[in-house]
Design a protein around this motif. Structure first.
Motif, PDB file in Angstrom:
ATOM      1  N   LEU A   1       0.819  -1.214   0.000  1.00  0.00           N
ATOM      2  CA  LEU A   1       0.000   0.000   0.000  1.00  0.00           C
ATOM      3  C   LEU A   1       0.851   1.262   0.000  1.00  0.00           C
ATOM      4  CD1 LEU A   1      -2.816  -1.037   2.511  1.00  0.00           C
ATOM      5  CD2 LEU A   1      -2.801  -1.200   0.018  1.00  0.00           C
ATOM      6  N   GLY A   2       2.150   1.096   0.056  1.00  0.00           N
ATOM      7  CA  GLY A   2       3.071   2.226   0.074  1.00  0.00           C
ATOM      8  C   GLY A   2       4.405   1.733   0.582  1.00  0.00           C
ATOM      9  N   LEU A   3       5.490   2.362   0.137  1.00  0.00           N
ATOM     10  CA  LEU A   3       6.813   1.879   0.526  1.00  0.00           C
ATOM     11  C   LEU A   3       7.568   2.869   1.404  1.00  0.00           C
ATOM     12  CD1 LEU A   3       7.911   0.072  -2.773  1.00  0.00           C
ATOM     13  CD2 LEU A   3       6.890  -0.903  -0.711  1.00  0.00           C
ATOM     14  N   ASP A   4       6.841   3.757   2.055  1.00  0.00           N
ATOM     15  CA  ASP A   4       7.416   4.574   3.119  1.00  0.00           C
ATOM     16  C   ASP A   4       7.027   3.894   4.422  1.00  0.00           C
ATOM     17  OD1 ASP A   4       8.097   6.364   5.072  1.00  0.00           O
ATOM     18  OD2 ASP A   4       7.144   8.098   4.143  1.00  0.00           O
ATOM     19  N   PRO A   5       7.955   3.171   5.056  1.00  0.00           N
ATOM     20  CA  PRO A   5       7.559   2.370   6.225  1.00  0.00           C
ATOM     21  C   PRO A   5       7.037   3.188   7.393  1.00  0.00           C
ATOM     22  CG  PRO A   5       9.953   2.464   6.013  1.00  0.00           C
ATOM     23  CD  PRO A   5       9.382   3.061   4.751  1.00  0.00           C
ATOM     24  N   ALA A   6       7.371   4.473   7.442  1.00  0.00           N
ATOM     25  CA  ALA A   6       6.868   5.311   8.537  1.00  0.00           C
ATOM     26  C   ALA A   6       5.369   5.544   8.424  1.00  0.00           C
ATOM     27  CB  ALA A   6       7.602   6.652   8.537  1.00  0.00           C
TER      28      ALA A   6
END
Length: 556
Positions: A59-64
């Motif tokens: 769903l997104g690759l910014d783990p934050a």
């Protein structure tokens, strides 16, 4: 010290016992590779291609900002945190930090950083980069948090910079290029364990700025993301090559500071149906896949395929939203619990040895309460409670996901159908609301809205009771509309207590209080499993899903 153990079972080859525990670390030195470690036996230059079947696109690759399993599976390969997880003990281990010391009664941690590490864009990793990341997470705006409810910082550190008096995080100070100090406002016993979460991986400050990481003006799977969230840059052993509609491709990071293993290219290929993943493995299109279902299990065994099981470290539940007026009545919520036949659900839809859940903390974690109150399956009493609670047939929208398999929820549609049947049988008026996972299911059920009931689960990421009850019930949120200041206060106090009897007893009390008020119905502690081709000699299965593919060993 928690008595938390974990098993990894390889169906084809027998069992390997792994211990999963928690410890406090001070002045921990970096380990040196042993002669029998995978890194000592693999080729210096990775050359293999490894194809892995996933249950959904990330769903997104910014783990934050993305905490779904498939996103984290990929970001663990690209970005690394200060602290790693030992595959055998589950204890915090050196990663980008080689050692650390605790001071000021547990309110300050000083980290010595690994030298000569660079981000995948060629910029240096140093103490200043660490503080850029911590300060970014702390400064997340209310609007950003609304757009991306999967953010982890608040669940761990309690608040952001707009409410500094409530936050456990105080400051980050670069003492020198290779030394950084994190100051907390109060003791947080699981601080080091929390830093092993993918959300606290280090991103390149230059890439964060170039990708306008806090401007979520793009969309993936119904989830708002930034340009950085589509092209993350970390220090990990793999970097992102491409992300298209059906797959994500990673390439070995030639400048990686550590051992790169055997794999040069990873293709994460999404198959939204369990049978499609199974067939892809049998056809040789993929080398392994996660989220084996009951239906797949027998077929894999008959074909002689390897099945690697993880010990239960997740909880599957039926969420109840008390912002829906009729669900504010305790009797009505208790009727939901008594209507649900957990044992039938487990027998029909979960892998053998999945345990029934009576609380949200798994049994092998310190703080599990053997005497947590349980109403049990009692349809007759459920009908009585509905009447006593004044339920008059109000429609309850029941959200459930389509086209996805989660470690805690192998076949959502089937699980929903059975639970809906059980609830209807005692008198509930259930309105099904199927939502495709890729259409923002997670955001819909975790945000304020009209969801009365929903299916979801929580996969633990570190071995501490706070990792389970804190994010779910540590404060009021859009998922449950649950508001119990006494529980909130107890959770906040427990996370600061040193390990030992008093802390365990506090979590026993918290678990009992949550169970008694039924903000959600825990159903199962599921066993999750992976299937692997004969090409795979070993796979680093982890109950907390800390599975970095440099540790995958393939046949020559």
């Amino acid at each position: 010290m928690p008595s938390s153990t974990s098993r990894r079972t390889v169906i084809k080859t027998g069992a390997v016992l792994l211990a999963l525990g928690v410890t406090s670390c001070t002045a921990v030195p970096a380990p040196s590779p042993s002669s029998d470690s995978p890194s000592a036996t693999t080729a210096a230059k990775p050359a293999a291609t490894f194809n892995f079947g996933t249950a959904a696109q990330p769903l997104g690759l910014d783990p934050a900002l993305s905490n779904d399993v498939e996103s984290q599976r990929i970001t663990r390969q690209i970005l690394e945190g200060l602290v790693g997880v030992d595959q055998i003990t589950g204890k915090p281990t050196p990663l980008l930090a080689t050692e650390w010391t605790e001071s000021n009664e547990g309110r300050s941690y000083t980290f010595k950083l690994r030298s000569d590490v660079v981000f995948q864009d060629g910029t240096p990793f140093n103490a200043e980069a660490v503080c850029v990341n911590f300060n970014r997470w702390f400064a997340f705006s209310a609007e950003l948090r609304r757009q991306a409810p999967g953010g982890t910082f608040k669940g761990v550190f309690k608040a952001h910079s707009d409410e500094p008096e409530l936050s456990i995080f105080k400051s980050c100070t670069a003492l020198s290029a290779d030394t950084v100090r994190i100051d907390l406002t109060q003791r947080f016993t699981a601080f080091l364990q929390a830093l092993t979460l993918p959300a606290f991986a280090m991103a390149s400050p230059a890439a964060l700025a170039a990708g306008k990481a806090d401007v979520l003006d793009q969309s993936r799977g119904g989830q708002p993301v930034s340009a950085f969230g589509t092209k993350p840059v970390g220090t990990g052993p793999f970097s992102l090559s491409s992300w298209d509609e059906g797959s994500v491709t990673l390439a070995t990071n030639k400048s990686y500071w550590g051992e790169r293993g055997q794999i040069s290219t990873i293709n994460f290929v999404a198959y939204d149906h369990p049978q499609a993943r199974l067939q892809a493995l049998l056809d040789g299109k993929i080398d392994g896949y996660d989220a084996v279902t009951v239906g797949n299990f027998d077929q894999l065994v008959k074909r002689g395929k390897q099945i690697v099981q993880r010990d239960p470290f997740s909880v599957m539940y039926v969420g109840i939203n008390q912002d829906v007026p009729v669900l504010q009545n305790l009797k009505v919520r208790q009727a939901i619990e008594m209507a649900i036949d957990k044992e039938t659900l487990i027998r029909r839809f979960f892998i053998d040895n999945t345990a029934k859940a009576t609380q949200f903390v798994p049994p092998k974690i310190s703080g599990f309460n053997n005497e947590a109150p349980e109403l049990g399956h009692d349809p007759a009493k459920a009908k009585e409670y509905l009447k006593e609670g004044g339920y008059a047939g109000e429609e309850l929208k029941f959200y459930y996901p389509l086209n996805v398999t989660r470690p805690y929820l192998p076949t959502p549609e089937k699980v929903y159908a059975e639970i809906s049947r059980q609830l209807t049988a005692v008198g509930f008026n259930i309105q099904p609301v199927p939502v495709d996972w890729s259409d923002g299911y997670l955001q819909k059920v975790q945000s304020p809205g009209d969801h009365a009931l929903h299916l979801l689960g929580w996969n633990g990421s570190y071995s501490d009771a706070d990792n389970f009850v804190g994010p779910l019930f540590g404060e009021k949120n859009g998922e449950f509309g649950y508001h119990d200041p006494q529980v909130f206060s107890k959770i906040n106090r427990a996370r600061g207590l040193p390990e030992g009897k008093e802390r365990d007893e506090q979590y026993h009390t918290i678990n009992a209080q949550i169970a008694a008020t039924v903000p959600a119905v825990p159903v199962a502690f599921p066993i999750s499993a992976l299937a692997l081709s004969d090409r795979v000699l070993s796979y680093p299965a982890s109950p907390v899903l800390n599975e970095v593919f440099t540790k995958v060993q393939l046949k020559p």
